[in-house]
Write an enzyme that holds these catalytic residues in place. Structure first.
Site, PDB file in Angstrom:
ATOM      1  N   ASP A 134      -4.776   0.408  16.120  1.00  0.00           N
ATOM      2  CA  ASP A 134      -5.470   1.634  16.549  1.00  0.00           C
ATOM      3  C   ASP A 134      -6.159   2.331  15.376  1.00  0.00           C
ATOM      4  OD1 ASP A 134      -3.208   2.595  15.225  1.00  0.00           O
ATOM      5  OD2 ASP A 134      -2.594   3.974  16.808  1.00  0.00           O
ATOM      6  N   LYS A 162      -9.815  -4.319   9.197  1.00  0.00           N
ATOM      7  CA  LYS A 162      -9.455  -4.706  10.572  1.00  0.00           C
ATOM      8  C   LYS A 162     -10.639  -4.429  11.519  1.00  0.00           C
ATOM      9  CE  LYS A 162      -6.021  -6.060  12.027  1.00  0.00           C
ATOM     10  NZ  LYS A 162      -5.423  -7.422  12.144  1.00  0.00           N
ATOM     11  N   ARG A 222       1.985   9.996  14.238  1.00  0.00           N
ATOM     12  CA  ARG A 222       1.799   8.595  14.613  1.00  0.00           C
ATOM     13  C   ARG A 222       2.413   8.391  15.998  1.00  0.00           C
ATOM     14  NH1 ARG A 222      -1.191   9.201  11.086  1.00  0.00           N
ATOM     15  NH2 ARG A 222      -1.516   8.011   9.165  1.00  0.00           N
TER      16      ARG A 222
HETATM   17  P1  NAD Z   1       3.147  -8.149   8.257  1.00  0.00           P
HETATM   18  O1  NAD Z   1       2.512  -7.691   6.980  1.00  0.00           O
HETATM   19  O2  NAD Z   1       4.585  -7.876   8.495  1.00  0.00           O
HETATM   20  O3  NAD Z   1       2.962  -9.727   8.415  1.00  0.00           O
HETATM   21  C1  NAD Z   1       1.770 -10.378   8.104  1.00  0.00           C
HETATM   22  C2  NAD Z   1       2.046 -11.872   8.056  1.00  0.00           C
HETATM   23  O4  NAD Z   1       0.809 -12.523   7.755  1.00  0.00           O
HETATM   24  C3  NAD Z   1       3.043 -12.276   6.948  1.00  0.00           C
HETATM   25  O5  NAD Z   1       3.971 -13.211   7.462  1.00  0.00           O
HETATM   26  C4  NAD Z   1       2.172 -12.913   5.879  1.00  0.00           C
HETATM   27  O6  NAD Z   1       2.833 -13.928   5.135  1.00  0.00           O
HETATM   28  C5  NAD Z   1       1.041 -13.492   6.726  1.00  0.00           C
HETATM   29  N1  NAD Z   1      -0.204 -13.621   5.953  1.00  0.00           N
HETATM   30  C6  NAD Z   1      -0.777 -12.684   5.150  1.00  0.00           C
HETATM   31  N2  NAD Z   1      -1.887 -13.196   4.570  1.00  0.00           N
HETATM   32  C7  NAD Z   1      -2.026 -14.475   5.043  1.00  0.00           C
HETATM   33  C8  NAD Z   1      -2.982 -15.494   4.833  1.00  0.00           C
HETATM   34  N3  NAD Z   1      -4.018 -15.325   4.007  1.00  0.00           N
HETATM   35  N4  NAD Z   1      -2.822 -16.679   5.482  1.00  0.00           N
HETATM   36  C9  NAD Z   1      -1.766 -16.864   6.328  1.00  0.00           C
HETATM   37  N5  NAD Z   1      -0.820 -15.924   6.549  1.00  0.00           N
HETATM   38  C10 NAD Z   1      -0.944 -14.747   5.905  1.00  0.00           C
HETATM   39  O7  NAD Z   1       2.222  -7.534   9.398  1.00  0.00           O
HETATM   40  P2  NAD Z   1       2.644  -6.985  10.838  1.00  0.00           P
HETATM   41  O8  NAD Z   1       3.027  -5.565  10.704  1.00  0.00           O
HETATM   42  O9  NAD Z   1       3.545  -7.951  11.499  1.00  0.00           O
HETATM   43  O10 NAD Z   1       1.212  -7.004  11.556  1.00  0.00           O
HETATM   44  C11 NAD Z   1       0.768  -8.180  12.235  1.00  0.00           C
HETATM   45  C12 NAD Z   1      -0.604  -7.901  12.818  1.00  0.00           C
HETATM   46  O11 NAD Z   1      -0.539  -6.819  13.724  1.00  0.00           O
HETATM   47  C13 NAD Z   1      -1.653  -7.533  11.765  1.00  0.00           C
HETATM   48  O12 NAD Z   1      -2.866  -8.143  12.111  1.00  0.00           O
HETATM   49  C14 NAD Z   1      -1.749  -6.019  11.868  1.00  0.00           C
HETATM   50  O13 NAD Z   1      -3.033  -5.562  11.494  1.00  0.00           O
HETATM   51  C15 NAD Z   1      -1.462  -5.806  13.347  1.00  0.00           C
HETATM   52  N6  NAD Z   1      -0.848  -4.518  13.699  1.00  0.00           N
HETATM   53  C16 NAD Z   1       0.268  -4.060  13.042  1.00  0.00           C
HETATM   54  C17 NAD Z   1       0.848  -2.853  13.430  1.00  0.00           C
HETATM   55  C18 NAD Z   1       2.106  -2.344  12.772  1.00  0.00           C
HETATM   56  O14 NAD Z   1       2.538  -1.224  13.083  1.00  0.00           O
HETATM   57  N7  NAD Z   1       2.766  -3.091  11.906  1.00  0.00           N
HETATM   58  C19 NAD Z   1       0.286  -2.108  14.473  1.00  0.00           C
HETATM   59  C20 NAD Z   1      -0.865  -2.612  15.116  1.00  0.00           C
HETATM   60  C21 NAD Z   1      -1.408  -3.813  14.735  1.00  0.00           C
HETATM   61  P1  TYD Z   2       3.080   3.642   7.524  1.00  0.00           P
HETATM   62  O1  TYD Z   2       4.401   3.197   8.015  1.00  0.00           O
HETATM   63  O2  TYD Z   2       2.621   3.193   6.172  1.00  0.00           O
HETATM   64  O3  TYD Z   2       2.022   3.284   8.656  1.00  0.00           O
HETATM   65  P2  TYD Z   2       0.458   3.724   8.801  1.00  0.00           P
HETATM   66  O4  TYD Z   2       0.000   4.300   7.521  1.00  0.00           O
HETATM   67  O5  TYD Z   2      -0.179   2.412   9.075  1.00  0.00           O
HETATM   68  O6  TYD Z   2       0.426   4.685   9.936  1.00  0.00           O
HETATM   69  O7  TYD Z   2       3.075   5.229   7.505  1.00  0.00           O
HETATM   70  C1  TYD Z   2       3.377   5.993   8.666  1.00  0.00           C
HETATM   71  C2  TYD Z   2       3.202   7.453   8.311  1.00  0.00           C
HETATM   72  O8  TYD Z   2       4.194   7.821   7.338  1.00  0.00           O
HETATM   73  C3  TYD Z   2       1.862   7.770   7.656  1.00  0.00           C
HETATM   74  O9  TYD Z   2       1.420   9.048   8.084  1.00  0.00           O
HETATM   75  C4  TYD Z   2       2.164   7.797   6.175  1.00  0.00           C
HETATM   76  C5  TYD Z   2       3.602   8.308   6.137  1.00  0.00           C
HETATM   77  N1  TYD Z   2       4.423   7.805   4.991  1.00  0.00           N
HETATM   78  C6  TYD Z   2       5.115   8.712   4.183  1.00  0.00           C
HETATM   79  O10 TYD Z   2       5.081   9.946   4.398  1.00  0.00           O
HETATM   80  N2  TYD Z   2       5.856   8.227   3.137  1.00  0.00           N
HETATM   81  C7  TYD Z   2       5.925   6.885   2.856  1.00  0.00           C
HETATM   82  O11 TYD Z   2       6.597   6.499   1.865  1.00  0.00           O
HETATM   83  C8  TYD Z   2       5.221   5.967   3.715  1.00  0.00           C
HETATM   84  C9  TYD Z   2       5.266   4.491   3.454  1.00  0.00           C
HETATM   85  C10 TYD Z   2       4.482   6.488   4.775  1.00  0.00           C
END
Ligand code: NAD
Ligand code: TYD
Length: 350
Positions: A134, A162, A222
């Protein structure tokens, strides 16, 4: 009937591991290839329970490595791709933006090209699913929600990379007819979450009685979703979503950071048998993140109406499950926070 060959990228990461587990367990008629470069964020421990499954193969590789990706597609003739591999942490994107362009933009392009080449004569039954965030929509004020029609307005190098990859996926659909779906999800939380993001970082710090670094005044908002609910949504979008459509995924669950941190402290004090208020004393307001987006909030009514998806747990339930998982998996936490993690922590928080 031969099995469908499905490629999932980033399946050793946080969300990807939940998606891979779900697909390996629920779809014995698929063969799941989990492609992951095993960066600092990828960990085979995250999917240890399914590694012996007969419908599963792990492939170590980089999505930006064009010859390797082309030969992988050539070899396995994938029917579907679920693309999650990415650099995913906003703070890291501020210190090293080019790494985000490389993986998130060039990596996605490399996969799109390989899919287009392999599928060029016949898109029937094929699907490229791009998992996005998002954050591409930018920041909201105090009111309003992101819908699928909200204009892109990314503010961080992470969200800009992204957004760029989302645009390329759309462009391949429009220009070459590539059958794609995109979903844009809000902040996830749950098990196997690397302790650099807010919730797992703070759980780890509370366990260790270390300061809880809240950026700015903590009044940033968030919209939090339990990761297993995201995996269910991804399953539905992959199987039932319409080609060339975008789906927003979120829990209608907005929290100001400071309120979330207080709830986390309360739940952890109870679970750790500490006196009420102990962990809140660890809260430390630190320098704000540059370009910090004020508020994210998703309107998830399209996926609810069209695909019947809704979150299965409340935030209090999901958070309690998450804390329990971290307390039961201290070894995992210790493993991922040894080595380079210490350097990252020092650079980020001093
Ligand atoms: P993450 O950082 O935990 O995992 C990313 C994975 O991608 C890792 O296993 C890493 O080894 C692999 N990776 C990184 N670079 C690579 C490359 N060049 N080649 C092959 N593998 C590679 O991320 P996540 O939080 O699980 O997010 C997964 C997806 O979901 C991402 O595309 C992210 O943008 C999207 N997303 C995440 C969130 C969130 O809250 N975490 C929310 C919405 C969307
Ligand atoms: P994060 O988990 O990094 O996700 P995103 O930035 O993708 O939303 O952060 C969530 C919220 O928490 C964001 O507003 C930043 C804040 N934050 C802190 O206040 N302290 C921290 O150490 C981190 C990692 C995030």
């Amino acid at each position: 009937m031969s099995k469908k060959q499905i490629l999932i990228t980033g399946g050793a990461g946080f969300i990807g591991s939940h998606v891979v587990r779900r697909f390996v367990k629920n779809y014995p008629n698929y063969h799941i290839y989990n492609l992951d470069a095993l960066t600092y964020a990828g960990n085979l421990e995250n999917i240890k329970d399914i590694e012996e499954s007969s419908n599963y193969t792990f492939v170590k590789g980089d999505i930006t490595d064009e010859p390797f990706i082309n030969s992988l597609f050539e070899k396995h003739q994938f029917d579907g791709v679920i693309h999650l591999a990415a650099e995913s942490h906003v703070d890291r994107s501020i210190t090293d933006p080019l790494a985000f362009v490389k993986t998130n933009v060039i990596g996605t392009m490399t996969l799109l090209n390989a899919a287009k080449t392999i599928w060029k004569d016949d898109f029937e039954g094929k699907r490229f699913y791009h998992v996005s965030t998002d954050e591409v929509y930018g920041a909201l004020g105090d009111t309003g929600l992101f819908t699928e029609d909200t204009a892109y307005d990314p503010n961080s190098p992470y969200s800009a990379s992204k957004a760029s990859s989302d645009h390329f996926v759309r462009a391949y659909g429009e220009t070459y007819g590539l059958p794609y779906v995109i979903s844009n999800c809000s902040n996830n939380y749950g098990s196997y979450h690397f302790p650099e993001k807010l919730i797992p970082l703070f759980i780890n710090n509370i366990i260790q009685e270390k300061p809880l670094p809240v950026y700015g005044d903590g009044n940033y908002t968030r919209d939090w979703l339990f990761v297993e609910d995201h995996a269910v949504a991804i399953d539905l979008v992959f199987h039932k979503g319409k080609n060339h459509e975008t789906y927003n995924i979120g829990g209608f669950n907005e929290w100001k950071n400071i309120d979330l941190v207080r709830l986390l402290c309360q739940q952890m004090d109870e679970k750790l048998g500490r006196d009420k208020g102990t962990s809140e004393e660890l809260i430390t307001f630190v320098k704000d993140r540059p370009g910090h987006d004020l508020r994210y909030a998703i309107d998830a009514s399209k996926i609810n109406k069209e695909l019947g998806w809704e979150p299965s747990v409340t935030f209090e339930q999901g958070l309690a499950k998450t804390i329990d998982w971290y307390l039961d998996n201290e070894k995992w936490l210790k493993n991922v926070t040894s080595g380079n993690y210490q350097n990252y922590y020092k650079e980020q928080y001093g």
